[in-house]
Design a protein around this motif. Structure first.
Motif: not given
Ligand SMILES: [Mg+2]
Length: 207
Positions: A36-38, A42-45
């Motif tokens: 979802l964050d990607s 920034d794809a790190d959640h």
């Molecule tokens: Mg993030």
């Protein structure tokens, strides 16, 4: 006191189980949260919360707090110190402020937890400058707090509904807001992980 008069009492063990259940949810859903964050971040959640909640469970084992309030304060401190970006300070503030509002009591009622969590959510809203409809954690947390007056299960359902309702919204706060209209059509990762936290609460209460 008859059985129907008795309100469930939430002790330190309940709060420890809530956080370990939440940690297990973050492990299980880490890939989904990162996915979802990607889309709008920034794809790190997922990896952030996985790391943060591992630190929480580690700290709870190493130095078990004596009260519900101290449990949440310790967890909040761990999240702030191990999770970078915005989500560490926001989740840390949520748990720390909620814990502080619970004070030193050995046991709290669901009503007291609802009030304390309300203070925690208000602190998050203030820190992030976010309000309902901005496509953030607040969209899951505010309805959850309102529904806590009914039951833990109702709070969990309200949080999940609030998270799903972020899909058509345009982000007005956080990294996703840089995307403008392109943030529309994606579920907010922070609202999604917030719903996991509230679902863990309901699961701990057996609802
Ligand atoms: Mg993030």
């Amino acid at each position: 006191m008859s059985e129907q008069d008795s309100e469930p009492v939430l002790d330190v063990d309940f709060f420890r189980r809530w956080l370990t259940t939440a940690a297990a949810s973050m492990e299980r859903e880490a890939d989904h949260l990162t996915q979802l964050d990607s889309a709008i971040g920034d794809a790190d959640h997922g990896s952030n919360l996985q790391r943060g909640f591992r630190a929480v469970t580690g700290a709870l084992e190493k130095e078990p707090p004596a009260t519900p309030g101290a449990t949440l304060v310790l967890a909040g401190r761990q999240l702030i110190s191990t999770v970078g970006g915005a989500s560490g300070p926001l989740y840390g503030t949520l748990l720390r402020r909620t814990g502080k509002a619970l004070g030193d009591s050995a046991e709290v009622t669901p009503a007291q937890l609802a009030e304390a969590l309300g203070a925690g959510v208000a602190a998050v809203a203030q820190l992030g400058g976010a309000k309902a409809g901005d496509k953030t954690m607040i969209d899951a947390l505010e309805p959850a707090v309102a529904a806590l007056a009914t039951s833990f299960a109702a709070a969990s359902a309200a949080a999940e509904e609030g998270a799903v309702a972020t899909v058509p919204l345009q982000a007005r706060k956080g990294r996703a807001s840089y995307l403008g209209e392109r943030s529309i059509g994606h579920q907010d990762p922070g609202a999604t992980s917030s719903a996991l936290l509230i679902a863990a609460l309901a699961a701990t209460a057996g609802e």
